[in-house]
Motif scaffolding. Sequence first.
Motif, PDB file in Angstrom:
ATOM      1  N   UNK A 157      -4.935  20.297 -10.878  1.00  0.00           N
ATOM      2  CA  UNK A 157      -6.004  21.117 -11.464  1.00  0.00           C
ATOM      3  C   UNK A 157      -6.692  20.412 -12.621  1.00  0.00           C
ATOM      4  N   UNK A 158      -6.155  19.276 -13.041  1.00  0.00           N
ATOM      5  CA  UNK A 158      -6.771  18.524 -14.136  1.00  0.00           C
ATOM      6  C   UNK A 158      -7.336  17.225 -13.591  1.00  0.00           C
ATOM      7  N   UNK A 159      -8.515  16.837 -14.069  1.00  0.00           N
ATOM      8  CA  UNK A 159      -9.101  15.574 -13.630  1.00  0.00           C
ATOM      9  C   UNK A 159      -9.411  14.671 -14.820  1.00  0.00           C
ATOM     10  N   UNK A 160      -8.675  14.859 -15.917  1.00  0.00           N
ATOM     11  CA  UNK A 160      -8.869  14.032 -17.102  1.00  0.00           C
ATOM     12  C   UNK A 160      -8.067  12.737 -16.916  1.00  0.00           C
ATOM     13  N   UNK A 161      -8.700  11.762 -16.296  1.00  0.00           N
ATOM     14  CA  UNK A 161      -8.004  10.520 -15.919  1.00  0.00           C
ATOM     15  C   UNK A 161      -8.040   9.534 -17.081  1.00  0.00           C
ATOM     16  N   UNK A 162      -7.238   9.835 -18.092  1.00  0.00           N
ATOM     17  CA  UNK A 162      -7.342   9.120 -19.360  1.00  0.00           C
ATOM     18  C   UNK A 162      -6.186   8.162 -19.632  1.00  0.00           C
ATOM     19  N   UNK A 163      -5.367   7.846 -18.629  1.00  0.00           N
ATOM     20  CA  UNK A 163      -4.204   7.001 -18.902  1.00  0.00           C
ATOM     21  C   UNK A 163      -4.460   5.538 -18.588  1.00  0.00           C
ATOM     22  N   UNK A 164      -5.097   5.242 -17.450  1.00  0.00           N
ATOM     23  CA  UNK A 164      -5.196   3.845 -17.042  1.00  0.00           C
ATOM     24  C   UNK A 164      -6.404   3.646 -16.137  1.00  0.00           C
ATOM     25  N   UNK A 165      -6.832   2.392 -16.009  1.00  0.00           N
ATOM     26  CA  UNK A 165      -7.878   2.014 -15.061  1.00  0.00           C
ATOM     27  C   UNK A 165      -7.386   0.807 -14.266  1.00  0.00           C
ATOM     28  N   UNK A 166      -7.892   0.678 -13.049  1.00  0.00           N
ATOM     29  CA  UNK A 166      -7.573  -0.500 -12.238  1.00  0.00           C
ATOM     30  C   UNK A 166      -8.640  -0.651 -11.164  1.00  0.00           C
ATOM     31  N   UNK A 167      -8.455  -1.640 -10.322  1.00  0.00           N
ATOM     32  CA  UNK A 167      -9.396  -1.902  -9.230  1.00  0.00           C
ATOM     33  C   UNK A 167      -8.622  -1.978  -7.926  1.00  0.00           C
ATOM     34  N   UNK A 168      -9.068  -1.214  -6.928  1.00  0.00           N
ATOM     35  CA  UNK A 168      -8.482  -1.250  -5.593  1.00  0.00           C
ATOM     36  C   UNK A 168      -9.601  -1.553  -4.605  1.00  0.00           C
ATOM     37  N   UNK A 169      -9.542  -2.713  -3.986  1.00  0.00           N
ATOM     38  CA  UNK A 169     -10.521  -3.112  -2.958  1.00  0.00           C
ATOM     39  C   UNK A 169     -11.962  -2.928  -3.460  1.00  0.00           C
ATOM     40  N   UNK A 178     -13.442   0.577  -8.688  1.00  0.00           N
ATOM     41  CA  UNK A 178     -12.889   0.702 -10.031  1.00  0.00           C
ATOM     42  C   UNK A 178     -12.528   2.163 -10.256  1.00  0.00           C
ATOM     43  N   UNK A 179     -11.255   2.402 -10.636  1.00  0.00           N
ATOM     44  CA  UNK A 179     -10.765   3.776 -10.704  1.00  0.00           C
ATOM     45  C   UNK A 179     -10.075   4.054 -12.032  1.00  0.00           C
ATOM     46  N   UNK A 180     -10.110   5.331 -12.428  1.00  0.00           N
ATOM     47  CA  UNK A 180      -9.388   5.826 -13.599  1.00  0.00           C
ATOM     48  C   UNK A 180      -8.330   6.792 -13.115  1.00  0.00           C
ATOM     49  N   UNK A 181      -7.131   6.722 -13.739  1.00  0.00           N
ATOM     50  CA  UNK A 181      -5.986   7.480 -13.245  1.00  0.00           C
ATOM     51  C   UNK A 181      -5.317   8.278 -14.347  1.00  0.00           C
ATOM     52  N   UNK A 182      -4.583   9.282 -13.917  1.00  0.00           N
ATOM     53  CA  UNK A 182      -3.686  10.029 -14.780  1.00  0.00           C
ATOM     54  C   UNK A 182      -2.392  10.242 -13.991  1.00  0.00           C
ATOM     55  N   UNK A 183      -1.526  11.154 -14.433  1.00  0.00           N
ATOM     56  CA  UNK A 183      -0.249  11.348 -13.743  1.00  0.00           C
ATOM     57  C   UNK A 183      -0.326  12.384 -12.630  1.00  0.00           C
ATOM     58  N   UNK A 184      -1.505  12.838 -12.308  1.00  0.00           N
ATOM     59  CA  UNK A 184      -1.673  13.681 -11.125  1.00  0.00           C
ATOM     60  C   UNK A 184      -2.260  12.808 -10.020  1.00  0.00           C
ATOM     61  N   UNK A 185      -2.460  13.387  -8.858  1.00  0.00           N
ATOM     62  CA  UNK A 185      -3.026  12.618  -7.746  1.00  0.00           C
ATOM     63  C   UNK A 185      -4.538  12.485  -7.856  1.00  0.00           C
ATOM     64  N   UNK A 186      -5.146  13.107  -8.869  1.00  0.00           N
ATOM     65  CA  UNK A 186      -6.587  12.974  -9.074  1.00  0.00           C
ATOM     66  C   UNK A 186      -6.914  11.565  -9.554  1.00  0.00           C
ATOM     67  N   UNK A 187      -7.849  10.925  -8.882  1.00  0.00           N
ATOM     68  CA  UNK A 187      -8.313   9.593  -9.259  1.00  0.00           C
ATOM     69  C   UNK A 187      -9.836   9.637  -9.242  1.00  0.00           C
TER      70      UNK A 187
END
Length: 197
Positions: free
Chosen positions: A1-13, A16-25
């Motif tokens: 229910x949260x999309x505040x992807x404030x923990x990390x960023x990376x690149x997949x193929x 460029x994505x931002x992530x948190x501890x939920x499955x929301x990316x």
Amino acid sequence: IYDNCNINTTCIADHFIAMTESSDIIEFKLNDLSTIGPFQFSDNVQGQLASAHPHLDIATGEIINIAIEVGRIIKYHIYKIAPHSTKREIIRTYISKKLFYMHSFSITSNYVILFKSPLVINKFKLLLGMPFNDTLSWLRNNTSSFILIDRSDGSTREIETDPFVCLHSVNAYENGNELTLDLICHGDGNPYNHLYL
């Protein structure tokens, strides 16, 4: 229910994505950091939680991470992503009765190492939307363990140790038959309790 992807960023193929501890990316544009929208993998690996600290194996180019499927039993899906791919391939699914809190993990050329601690998440409190720290409990009389997963065949070995919590690993490497881990460990209780003002 949260999309505040404030923990990390990376690149997949090239995404460029931002992530948190939920499955929301969230995917974003590198040139101006504007958001594109939710990022989707091209597979059906399940999980509501994840580690926001994937590892890049510089020798193989694979990205390794964990998706956590919360249900009657807890499934930790350890997966790899080949270079230039968005498809996750399961290395091993680790089954647990308790939802142990795992912020990060380690890899070596042959192993994925999970840190299973007595800091556990109450999945019902999590589903009710309680503040995350209020869902955590320290099981005082429990031990910790290292879960070693062989990257080639998925075989697993669990090594029990004194209780600790590790939020971040520093280094991991193999030297012959020895496996060395450099970890930042907290010895007792919930480390997040010390962050309140």
